[in-house]
Design an enzyme around this catalytic site. Sequence first.
Site, short mmCIF file in Angstrom:
data_model
loop_
_atom_site.label_atom_id
_atom_site.label_comp_id
_atom_site.label_asym_id
_atom_site.label_seq_id
_atom_site.Cartn_x
_atom_site.Cartn_y
_atom_site.Cartn_z
N GLU A 68 0.83 -1.20 0.00
CA GLU A 68 0.00 0.00 0.00
C GLU A 68 0.86 1.25 0.00
OE1 GLU A 68 -2.31 -0.39 3.51
OE2 GLU A 68 -0.76 0.51 4.74
N CYS A 81 3.58 8.46 0.58
CA CYS A 81 4.12 7.58 1.61
C CYS A 81 4.22 6.19 0.98
CB CYS A 81 3.17 7.60 2.81
SG CYS A 81 3.63 6.44 4.08
N CYS A 88 6.82 -6.92 7.30
CA CYS A 88 7.99 -6.39 8.01
C CYS A 88 8.41 -7.38 9.09
CB CYS A 88 7.64 -5.04 8.63
SG CYS A 88 9.06 -4.28 9.44
N CYS A 92 6.77 -4.29 15.39
CA CYS A 92 6.54 -3.21 16.36
C CYS A 92 5.12 -3.36 16.93
CB CYS A 92 6.69 -1.85 15.69
SG CYS A 92 8.35 -1.57 15.09
N CYS A 95 2.25 -1.23 15.31
CA CYS A 95 2.19 -1.13 13.85
C CYS A 95 1.53 -2.36 13.24
CB CYS A 95 3.59 -0.96 13.29
SG CYS A 95 3.68 -1.07 11.51
N GLY A 131 7.05 -1.92 5.78
CA GLY A 131 8.44 -2.39 5.69
C GLY A 131 9.43 -1.46 6.35
N GLU A 132 10.58 -2.02 6.64
CA GLU A 132 11.68 -1.26 7.24
C GLU A 132 12.69 -0.99 6.12
OE1 GLU A 132 13.02 0.38 9.91
OE2 GLU A 132 14.67 0.47 8.49
N SER A 163 12.46 6.91 6.70
CA SER A 163 12.04 6.74 8.09
C SER A 163 12.33 5.31 8.53
CB SER A 163 10.53 7.03 8.18
OG SER A 163 10.08 6.76 9.47
N SER A 186 12.61 6.19 14.25
CA SER A 186 11.53 5.84 15.18
C SER A 186 12.18 5.36 16.48
CB SER A 186 10.67 4.71 14.60
OG SER A 186 10.04 5.15 13.43
N HIS A 188 10.93 6.05 20.12
CA HIS A 188 9.81 5.57 20.94
C HIS A 188 10.16 5.14 22.36
CE1 HIS A 188 7.76 5.91 17.24
NE2 HIS A 188 8.19 4.80 16.71
N ASN A 262 -2.43 6.41 16.95
CA ASN A 262 -3.56 6.27 16.06
C ASN A 262 -4.12 4.86 16.21
OD1 ASN A 262 -5.32 6.29 13.87
ND2 ASN A 262 -3.69 5.88 12.40
N CYS A 305 0.52 2.89 8.76
CA CYS A 305 1.12 2.00 7.76
C CYS A 305 0.64 0.57 7.96
CB CYS A 305 2.63 2.09 7.79
SG CYS A 305 3.38 1.57 9.33
S1 SF4 Z 1 6.82 0.46 12.38
FE1 SF4 Z 1 8.14 0.09 10.63
S2 SF4 Z 1 9.71 -1.33 11.44
FE2 SF4 Z 1 7.98 -1.41 12.86
S3 SF4 Z 1 6.71 -3.16 12.16
FE3 SF4 Z 1 5.91 -1.25 11.23
S4 SF4 Z 1 6.89 -1.14 9.23
FE4 SF4 Z 1 8.09 -2.57 10.50
#
Ligand code: SF4
Length: 321
Positions: A68, A81, A88, A92, A95, A131-132, A163, A186, A188, A262, A305
């Site tokens: 997406e 974006c 991923c 996290c 996420c 994704g990272e 990012s 990120s 956190h 969110n 995301c």
């Molecule tokens: S925040 Fe980024 S690194 Fe963490 S699970 Fe989501 S996509 Fe992966």
Amino acid sequence: MSAAAFDALRPPPGCAYRDLFSARLRPDVARWATGHGLALHALKQLQRSRGGRSEKFLFGLGDGYAVESVLIRRRDGFTACVSSQVGCAFSCRFCASGQAGLKRNLTAAEIVEQVVHLGPRVNRIVFMGIGEPLNNYDNVLGAIRLLRDRRGLGFPTTGITLSTIGIPKALRRLREEHLGINLTISLHATTQAVRDRLIPGAARHDIGEVVTRALSWADRHRRKVTFVYLVLPGVNDSVADAQRLVSMFADKPARINLMRWNPVDAIKLRRTEDRMLSFFRHRLDRAGIPVVVRDTQGSDIDAACGQLWLRDLGGNRASDR
Ligand code: SF4
């Protein structure tokens, strides 16, 4: 494919390198590309949903997976974006993208094509989708080079933001690249224990090393690095956390984005209260650290995301449904 590789393939008369990136391919260019095994326009739009200032797109890939991308309207243009992987590996807790694990890396072309699909009004690109990006280093860097190629899309690199959760080894490599991009980490957390809980896939990354390497990148490129801090009640919002943030970033080439959570289906985290955000902002501000408070964008269409991908496909191939 780079401009040099394009030249070497002897394209059809009148076909310039930038034609490969146009939204409508000329039929002779399409035939030529197919003949050379080039997968131009390999993404197929499966869904498009609008809400507020955001539009979310779900694109099908050649092998049945989907990714997406989100188009976000700003006062002075549009931000794309984009995703860098299918799924991923970092899981996290806040996420949706990490919930189904990593399926595969996107190619550089699949990343660039997301930008092409989102249209010519895009004047900023953020690698903040699924994704990272530093876990798909070569393809993401390849995509950035394609995007900025003056014979191709000619996108200004100052408008590109990567990012990342900050993989130390990859940050060391990134420091030596001359790309003119912006970097967002990120973070956190202010302690290893809390970061390990929030980003389990990065438990072997020392938080101190992540910060040091990111600041080293900022020094080398003479710009500020942005650290994102999602404020979560009872997790990372103590007075001690605020003080540690001040100690980490006072007099450093850094700015802080404090984020409000969110809500995502099935992820049980609470939204922080405004007074806690104000407290953190005040402490950082008083220490001279540039700070802004941001809301995660587009919650009305699940624009955090990975949510569309996860909600509609469960992270599987579209063809497996
Ligand atoms: S925040 Fe980024 S690194 Fe963490 S699970 Fe989501 S996509 Fe992966």
